[in-house]
Design an enzyme around this catalytic site. Structure first.
Site, PDB file in Angstrom:
ATOM      1  N   HIS A 297       4.883   7.553   2.822  1.00  0.00           N
ATOM      2  CA  HIS A 297       5.715   5.817   2.517  1.00  0.00           C
ATOM      3  C   HIS A 297       5.155   4.975   1.392  1.00  0.00           C
ATOM      4  CE1 HIS A 297       2.762   4.876   5.488  1.00  0.00           C
ATOM      5  NE2 HIS A 297       2.934   3.185   4.867  1.00  0.00           N
TER       6      HIS A 297
ATOM      7  N   HIS B 121      -5.896  -1.524   4.276  1.00  0.00           N
ATOM      8  CA  HIS B 121      -5.522  -0.280   3.658  1.00  0.00           C
ATOM      9  C   HIS B 121      -4.438  -1.162   2.003  1.00  0.00           C
ATOM     10  CE1 HIS B 121      -2.172  -1.281   6.171  1.00  0.00           C
ATOM     11  NE2 HIS B 121      -1.671   0.184   6.609  1.00  0.00           N
TER      12      HIS B 121
ATOM     13  N   TYR C 154       9.609   1.907   9.778  1.00  0.00           N
ATOM     14  CA  TYR C 154       9.139   3.189   8.981  1.00  0.00           C
ATOM     15  C   TYR C 154      11.145   2.854   9.180  1.00  0.00           C
ATOM     16  CZ  TYR C 154       4.094   4.192   9.283  1.00  0.00           C
ATOM     17  OH  TYR C 154       3.060   4.291   9.012  1.00  0.00           O
TER      18      TYR C 154
ATOM     19  N   GLU D   9       7.803   1.613   4.644  1.00  0.00           N
ATOM     20  CA  GLU D   9       7.295   0.364   5.316  1.00  0.00           C
ATOM     21  C   GLU D   9       7.563  -1.394   5.219  1.00  0.00           C
ATOM     22  OE1 GLU D   9       3.069   0.901   6.256  1.00  0.00           O
ATOM     23  OE2 GLU D   9       3.880   0.060   8.339  1.00  0.00           O
TER      24      GLU D   9
ATOM     25  N   HIS E  83       1.043  -1.264  -0.399  1.00  0.00           N
ATOM     26  CA  HIS E  83       0.098  -0.090  -0.123  1.00  0.00           C
ATOM     27  C   HIS E  83       0.599   1.528   0.030  1.00  0.00           C
ATOM     28  CE1 HIS E  83       1.004  -0.426   4.703  1.00  0.00           C
ATOM     29  NE2 HIS E  83       0.739   0.584   4.700  1.00  0.00           N
TER      30      HIS E  83
ATOM     31  N   HIS F 186       0.657  -1.164  14.530  1.00  0.00           N
ATOM     32  CA  HIS F 186      -0.115   0.684  14.223  1.00  0.00           C
ATOM     33  C   HIS F 186      -1.414  -0.135  15.054  1.00  0.00           C
ATOM     34  CE1 HIS F 186       2.241   2.188  11.755  1.00  0.00           C
ATOM     35  NE2 HIS F 186       1.959   1.272  10.717  1.00  0.00           N
TER      36      HIS F 186
END
Lengths: 309, 309, 309, 309
Positions: A216, A201, A257, A267, A154, A248
């Site tokens: 990212h 996501h 990251y 990431e 993503h 997260h």
């Protein structure tokens, strides 16, 4: 029916400051597989387990950052329909001919209000993941060359007018909202996470004054133990880690990251729940955004909201 | 567009020989959450992380096995359309009124050639996963009560005419083939794995002379370490393990097969790749099926092809 | 022969600012098992898997920090011999009678040059780990109550004259140096890690002007996945995390540093190699100490060298 | 004091049927590091993380099996003392000169009543683990070449008179009993697990009529995920797996048993608790031995009690 239209993130093209240094980084450290170079001197990569010819493309430029981010659609008919629907929605589109990118069919490109170029395409050559389509093993030696993510997963984009970009993805392309962070007015979104299928996501946005920025590009790992291994490999190769290993709160995924040699953040991400379009989106209030982003530290580091390329 | 029509497996109803013994097993050992009982004396469960009211329902009967397996669709309009399409395809359907199952809308039921009852429905009450929709934590204490899977994941059905069942799922419901095992004739499938979205399987079939049988219902775990924990909990509770912990070659998932107190096999499953409808299916030849099913033992145990309910 | 004399860290007594708040923290969040309270109003804990009656004791005081840290020795004869050897070495010792601590035999206490009280004892009641000594299961429900470490593992002490303390542990008590950080003069140690058996550290020191300070008490976890779970539980309980999840370069262990309600730092630690007394110690130069302590960040955070209790 | 005398298992010499096939197997599949060959045509290996020159030696012979198993002791003085003590105990010993094995000092060899040759030695050259002794990284590329265990961990020997062998290890060499399986008479041990330091076993015996047999040599892995990886690599290399991945009830370790090309069983083992000499041994009754050995299957497979080399 079922999964049609937009299938998944397909490719992303990034600018780097020194091509060969970056080729070495993405090939040896991140462990992507180089699949080709073109006349424009772009270098094409895929993860070991992706089957399509490329998912991550770099070109040398004076300034790091994103050129474009693309989604694969299920058919040329869908590509035509999306183009028509975008135009009907008031979004200008451009056709880029097949072959402009290696082993990739015709693309429909459009700019979204946050200032980013998005592409759709229906065709990219299946070059396989190194395992046969008959009686394969579970993985190959490439799964342990460098960090070796499973897929380009993503992107998080920074720019203005994210609600307008969101509407295009929802109304025209069939995406849905999975999580969002709401500002103090309880109305305006600071950040949104969008999915086109079942990943928590496929695309995310953070509201930001400057258009067209990227926070990212994320690559998926298979396990929390692979996240540790990724962090170890980053240290062994003197890669600057921005944050992690951690989790997260938003998406629940585990993460690191870090920065490529040009300062583009990437990431290495694992897990997160599977989401569905019938699910109620999860809302985060801005006072809890620290925990939402970095679940263990419970506060944003300075870089998170400021360092973008 | 994107993910529409059939979204995911939604519920499965199983017959058990002793209701209270099974309630104890599914609640305390597998760690499902009991969400209700109805006038027919059915007991409803969900996994801790599922949001819909129920996904696993049991009723007492003289014979173990499957009553029906259902998929959630994205809307009542899709439900109506699927019913019309099934009938146009020559499949008889039956409407079951909303409320016949707790907190569940109207269902369209049909029998497939392998002898199983399949259902579609568009509505099931969102009761949440125990975490708020605003600023949630990453998990709850329920995530560690018993084996505590994440979701009811898929089913493996045994019966005849699996290619006819496959065609209904593909032609009418938008599923696609992910992997298959081909017999010596290189034409007839012994087994097929079908997906409606991005899971490597939402539904699988093995060719078998007796119709309407079930090999196992699978529940998803989050990690290989949770698979070990599941096996430990099975031993502590004297649950009979059929196979595992091990890996499947097909789907690459890690797994344990075990039996509930009535002899219904269930699977605690983790991982496997994400698949997409544009991917070429993976083929297994029958001489390699042992490795395909049990990647480490590389041979089927006696029970695999014979013990079904 | 083989493993004799000093066996392992046995107990540590810490001062807390609010006893009941700390009991709740160590019992519910860290997941220690409370095993008793004594007439001095001390509260005794052990980890679920430890067999001896207690390993972690707290008492209320105006100031957080360490009272004493103790090692179990293999016999009363060893206890007597160590006392004689310490005195012969010029170290004053004090006998504390059996029963002064619950279920604990006579202790020999002495102060080391870094300003800390160390104890030796030979007897503590075996109360078991909740599993029978005949045909046990692999773990109990207590293994999932709170963070639930396996054992009290080691301590890091801050104080002056660490080379003098080191000599006592090496010359009298049979410890050996596993790793050390050397200052710019390539002679003076900034920090030392000492082992009495095969753990990479049973005791560590950092040079510090103020005597008698403690950096952290460490508790062992079983896996990197348990480290993630520990971090999650800390967030759910609003425990302040100092650093982690991450890895140490020194010992290679994975780790989280966090603070108890009184500001005492504790560590939840996993892995690290097994060391042996015939091994050459590993040396770290002070310019690489950041990577040595926090392998992924490669720099010390401000708290590491300054916040002690 | 602390850890002295017998430190750990140091080397094992095994017979194989085809030397080069075995070199390929132990080097490429198990992932040991070849460190030398001697004039007797023996091939020497170590694990990547071991520091001493060798731990696993093979020679070609007509019959697979064990030549000898050796422990490293802390000093030449201890070696001399152990030799004297063994003789005083009535055990004949033989001195093998330094250099008879590559980079290895003088050895004291003796036969134990179960019919196995055991050796003690004090010196083996430190060749390091590929990481510097100053500012090392956490691991090297060798940690991912083949299965890549951390260390040669323990051995399980089959033979008669195991209680007599046990007494030698306990009375002369300072070992202690960690777990045992007792036959129906509640007196005679079927199997015993012995430790010289803090590993749950450095050496184990099963009572067996034929003397001098070996059940398996075990190699330690770092995590349950590495156990899965090991099983995957075995399948990719057509290595016959006897059992696993699973857990042992005895020691709690996770495990795979498999066979080398000569039919010698080996184990890839992870975890298990740390034990101490002051701990009460755990007893298993023979009716529960299945669960003790294979915690998930809860029964011995045919091979366990019969296939030895």
């Amino acid at each position: 029916m079922a999964l049609t239209g937009v299938l998944r993130p397909g490719h992303v093209q990034m600018r780097v400051l020194d091509l060969e240094e970056s080729v070495k980084f993405y090939g040896d450290v991140l462990g992507l597989v180089e699949t080709g170079r073109d006349a424009q001197n772009r270098v094409y990569f895929k993860t070991w387990d992706e089957r399509d010819h490329n998912s991550f493309i770099i070109r040398q430029a004076d300034k790091a950052g994103l050129d474009f981010y693309a989604f694969k659609v299920d058919s040329k008919a869908s590509l035509d329909k999306f183009e028509a629907d975008l135009r009907a929605y008031g979004v200008s589109t451009e056709r880029i001919p097949a072959g402009e990118m290696l082993e990739t069919g015709e693309r429909v490109r459009f700019e979204i209000p946050s200032g980013h170029l998005i592409e759709l395409y229906a065709e990219k050559k299946d070059v396989g993941n190194g395992l046969p389509y008959v009686n394969p093993e579970a993985w190959t030696a490439l799964a342990e060359k460098g960090i070796a993510p499973i897929r380009m997963d993503h992107i998080l984009l920074y720019g203005p007018d994210i609600e307008k970009s969101q509407k295009i993805f929802e109304d025209v392309l069939g995406f849905y909202l999975v999580e969002h962070v709401v500002l103090e007015d309880d109305t305006t979104d600071l950040a949104i996470w969008l999915s086109c299928a079942t990943k928590a996501h496929d695309l995310a946005f953070v509201r930001h004054p400057e258009p067209g920025k990227v926070h990212h590009v994320a690559f998926q790992l298979e396990s929390w133990e692979r996240v540790l291994r990724a962090a170890d490999i980053m240290t062994m190769n003197k890669v600057t880690i921005d944050m992690g290993p951690t989790r997260h709160g938003i998406t629940r995924g585990t993460t690191i990251y870090a920065f490529d040699p040009s300062g583009n953040r990437f990431e290495t991400y694992c897990g997160g729940y599977s989401s569905y379009p019938d699910w109620q989106p999860i809302k985060w209030t801005v006072d809890e955004v620290g925990r939402g982003i970095f679940y263990h530290d419970r506060k944003l580091n300075d870089a998170f909201l400021s360092v973008v390329t």
